[in-house]
Each structure stands twice: as C-alpha cells, then as structure tokens.
Write an enzyme that holds these catalytic residues in place. Structure first.
Site, PDB file in Angstrom:
ATOM      1  N   ASP A  13      33.445  37.828  42.965  1.00 26.51           N
ATOM      2  CA  ASP A  13      33.083  38.646  44.130  1.00 26.51           C
ATOM      3  C   ASP A  13      31.938  37.999  44.916  1.00 26.51           C
ATOM      4  O   ASP A  13      31.100  37.309  44.342  1.00 26.51           O
ATOM      5  CB  ASP A  13      32.686  40.048  43.646  1.00 26.51           C
ATOM      6  CG  ASP A  13      32.654  41.052  44.780  1.00 26.51           C
ATOM      7  OD1 ASP A  13      33.273  40.803  45.830  1.00 26.51           O
ATOM      8  OD2 ASP A  13      31.994  42.099  44.611  1.00 26.51           O
ATOM      9  N   HIS A  30      36.129  32.567  51.623  1.00 22.94           N
ATOM     10  CA  HIS A  30      37.269  32.534  50.700  1.00 22.94           C
ATOM     11  C   HIS A  30      37.697  31.099  50.390  1.00 22.94           C
ATOM     12  O   HIS A  30      38.088  30.794  49.259  1.00 22.94           O
ATOM     13  CB  HIS A  30      38.441  33.338  51.279  1.00 22.94           C
ATOM     14  CG  HIS A  30      38.164  34.813  51.359  1.00 22.94           C
ATOM     15  ND1 HIS A  30      37.608  35.523  50.319  1.00 22.94           N
ATOM     16  CD2 HIS A  30      38.346  35.709  52.365  1.00 22.94           C
ATOM     17  CE1 HIS A  30      37.470  36.787  50.675  1.00 22.94           C
ATOM     18  NE2 HIS A  30      37.905  36.930  51.915  1.00 22.94           N
ATOM     19  N   LEU A 124      43.643  25.355  27.485  1.00 24.55           N
ATOM     20  CA  LEU A 124      43.022  26.521  28.135  1.00 24.55           C
ATOM     21  C   LEU A 124      44.129  27.377  28.725  1.00 24.55           C
ATOM     22  O   LEU A 124      45.033  26.869  29.404  1.00 24.55           O
ATOM     23  CB  LEU A 124      42.069  26.064  29.252  1.00 24.55           C
ATOM     24  CG  LEU A 124      41.467  27.184  30.104  1.00 24.55           C
ATOM     25  CD1 LEU A 124      40.430  27.981  29.311  1.00 24.55           C
ATOM     26  CD2 LEU A 124      40.816  26.635  31.371  1.00 24.55           C
TER      27      LEU A 124
HETATM   28  C1  IPE Z   1      37.008  43.040  43.233  1.00 28.47           C
HETATM   29  O1  IPE Z   1      36.237  42.779  44.351  1.00 28.47           O
HETATM   30  C2  IPE Z   1      38.328  42.369  43.341  1.00 28.47           C
HETATM   31  C3  IPE Z   1      38.322  40.911  43.295  1.00 28.47           C
HETATM   32  C4  IPE Z   1      37.294  40.136  43.114  1.00 28.47           C
HETATM   33  C5  IPE Z   1      39.601  40.306  43.445  1.00 28.47           C
HETATM   34  P1  IPE Z   1      36.166  43.771  45.585  1.00 28.47           P
HETATM   35  O2  IPE Z   1      35.220  43.179  46.548  1.00 28.47           O
HETATM   36  O3  IPE Z   1      37.516  44.112  46.079  1.00 28.47           O
HETATM   37  O4  IPE Z   1      35.512  45.087  44.905  1.00 28.47           O
HETATM   38  P2  IPE Z   1      34.871  46.371  45.564  1.00 28.47           P
HETATM   39  O5  IPE Z   1      35.810  46.872  46.614  1.00 28.47           O
HETATM   40  O6  IPE Z   1      33.553  45.978  46.146  1.00 28.47           O
HETATM   41  O7  IPE Z   1      34.690  47.322  44.420  1.00 28.47           O
HETATM   42  C1  IPE Z   2      35.860  38.365  46.575  1.00 28.49           C
HETATM   43  O1  IPE Z   2      34.959  38.305  47.617  1.00 28.49           O
HETATM   44  C2  IPE Z   2      37.255  37.960  46.979  1.00 28.49           C
HETATM   45  C3  IPE Z   2      38.222  39.070  46.951  1.00 28.49           C
HETATM   46  C4  IPE Z   2      37.989  40.319  46.693  1.00 28.49           C
HETATM   47  C5  IPE Z   2      39.591  38.720  47.235  1.00 28.49           C
HETATM   48  P1  IPE Z   2      34.848  39.456  48.706  1.00 28.49           P
HETATM   49  O2  IPE Z   2      35.754  39.143  49.817  1.00 28.49           O
HETATM   50  O3  IPE Z   2      35.030  40.793  48.103  1.00 28.49           O
HETATM   51  O4  IPE Z   2      33.354  39.255  49.168  1.00 28.49           O
HETATM   52  P2  IPE Z   2      32.328  40.404  49.575  1.00 28.49           P
HETATM   53  O5  IPE Z   2      32.249  41.371  48.437  1.00 28.49           O
HETATM   54  O6  IPE Z   2      32.838  41.037  50.824  1.00 28.49           O
HETATM   55  O7  IPE Z   2      31.046  39.662  49.772  1.00 28.49           O
HETATM   56 MG    MG Z   3      33.742  42.172  47.333  1.00 28.58          MG
END
Ligand code: IPE
Ligand code: IPE
Ligand code: MG
Length: 239
Positions: A13, A30, A124
């Site tokens: 995240d 991303h 792995l």
């Molecule tokens: C969790 O992250 C899902 C992934 C990393 C794929 P999110 O960014 O979607 O989580 P929330 O919405 O903040 O809980």
């Molecule tokens: C994690 O990073 C990637 C996915 C959930 C796919 P985020 O896109 O949730 O990044 P933040 O939380 O907005 O910083």
């Molecule tokens: Mg996120």
C-alpha cells in the site's frame, strides 16, 4: 540461527501517496510499485523465505476511477509478460489467488500458462492476490464444500475442510504480514489464514520499501514468541 518466516504476506500500500508527495500522477506510483515487486521477491528468495503472497488488487479496488483500474490491469499483464520466463529460471512457482473469472479470457489464459510453466519450481512460491477478498474466499470455500458434499449436514463442516477449499489450499498460513503505507488494517486480505499471523505495519510507502527494511522486519519477527493460545512455559518446554 535467525528464525526466518516460512510464509510472508504483504499488503503493498501507498503507491498513490508516494506519487502525490512528488506531485506525480497516481499511475506513476503504481509503475514504481510494480517495479519494486521484483526486488522484494528477490530479497525474500535470498533470505530463504519459501512462500510470499502479495496483495495486488482487492475486490474493493474496482471502486476506483476507471482509468486507475485499467492502469493496474495493464501493469498486471506487463508483469506476467515480463517476469514469467525469469521466474522459470529463478525457481519461482507462480500462482494467482482471487476470483479470476471476471478477467478477460486472454488474461485468464496468460495466468493459467504462467502457473503451469512454473508448476515444477519450488525455491520460492510467489502468489499474487488479484481480485481477491478474504470474505469472498471464505464464502466461496463454504459453497464449494457444500457442492462437493451434498449429502453431508452443515454441522459436519470443520475448519480444516474450509482451509481445503480456500484459494490458498496447499499454502501454509502466513507467519508474518507486512503492510506498507501507514494503515493498520487488513482491508479484506487473508482473513481466515491470518488468524495467528504476526502483523507488522510500517509508514514506508510501497515503492520505497526496500531490502534493508525487510531485513529489519524479519529480525523483528525472530523476536516474537508465538504462543498459539498456550502459555510461555508451555511454548518454552516445546523447544
Ligand atoms: C489494500 O489497499 C489493497 C491492496 C494493497 C491491493 P487499499 O489501498 O485498497 O486499502 P484501503 O482501501 O485503504 O483499506
Ligand atoms: C496500493 O497503493 C496499490 C493498490 C491498492 C492497487 P494505493 O493505490 O492504495 O496507494 P494509496 O493508499 O492511495 O497511497
Ligand atoms: Mg491504499
């Protein structure tokens, strides 16, 4: 000897906030995040971790703007195209967990090919959770059990049978969860499987989470006393 977690799960995240801090579009976060997967997979392999499960896309992430969802899908396809041949050589067994039935048929074929082509590897076990939700997994497992056992009463359903029908069947439960990006929640990841997982939350955004921090988390894990409901004395007596 240092205790290495056999199975590490990661919630990757913070890509969006990493980009925002730099006044860049979320998509750039991303791209950086996807690039970091490769180095973390390598670092885990170097540490002797046997199973690594990465949360790439949740069942709730479809709620994001359409262009962001399509960026994430494109990166997923690029990852499959680029990494599978290297995984074959590096001894990595690749799996996908999640509801893949909604993916385009060509993507489903790519996934099946990647899984098949790496199925003999064992150094792995890399599992990517894509269109994955812990609630979906538990519900699906229960439904599959009922379909497979139409004559059995529901009272005969045991926890071990649920584990058998989860998408993670064959994988041990995670020993350690690492969530980057500063949030202390599970966001519907491996809910059933993480009943006794050690949870580690770091403020570091995923694109910046590197091998040095990983080493520190593994050291932290090595200091945990895992009681599984027992007392300290019982656990010490077992060793
Ligand atoms: C969790 O992250 C899902 C992934 C990393 C794929 P999110 O960014 O979607 O989580 P929330 O919405 O903040 O809980
Ligand atoms: C994690 O990073 C990637 C996915 C959930 C796919 P985020 O896109 O949730 O990044 P933040 O939380 O907005 O910083
Ligand atoms: Mg996120």
């Amino acid at each position: 000897m240092e205790l290495i977690p056999k199975h590490i799960a990661m919630i990757m995240d913070g890509n969006g906030r990493w980009a925002k801090k730099r006044l860049l579009p979320r998509a750039v976060g991303h791209v950086k995040g996807a690039a970091n997967v490769r180095s973390i997979v390598q670092a885990c392999s170097d540490h002797g971790v046997e199973y690594l499960t990465l949360f790439a896309f949740s069942t709730e992430n479809w709620r994001r703007p359409e262009d962001e969802v399509s960026t994430l899908m494109d990166l997923f396809i690029q990852y499959l195209d680029k990494e599978v041949s290297e995984m074959k050589d590096a001894g990595i067994r690749f799996r996908i967990i999640g509801d893949r039935s909604v993916f385009a048929p060509s993507l489903q074929e790519r996934i099946a090919r990647a899984e098949q082509e790496t199925s003999h590897n064992s150094k792995l076990n890399l599992t990517i959770a894509a269109n994955y939700g812990g609630q979906w997994d538990i519900l699906n497992a229960t439904r599959l059990w009922a379909l497979a056992n139409p004559t059995l009463p529901i009272s005969s359903l045991e926890p071990s049978a649920i584990s058998e029908y989860l998408s993670t069947c064959g994988l041990p439960d995670p020993d350690l969860l690492i969530r980057t990006g500063g949030e202390s929640r599970l966001s519907n990841f491996l809910l059933w499987q993480m009943a006794y997982t050690e949870l580690y939350f770091t403020d570091t955004y995923w694109p910046e989470f590197g091998s040095a921090e990983l080493r520190g988390v593994i050291e932290w894990f090595g200091k945990r006393v895992r009681r599984f409901g027992k007392t300290d004395e019982q656990v010490l007596g077992e060793n």
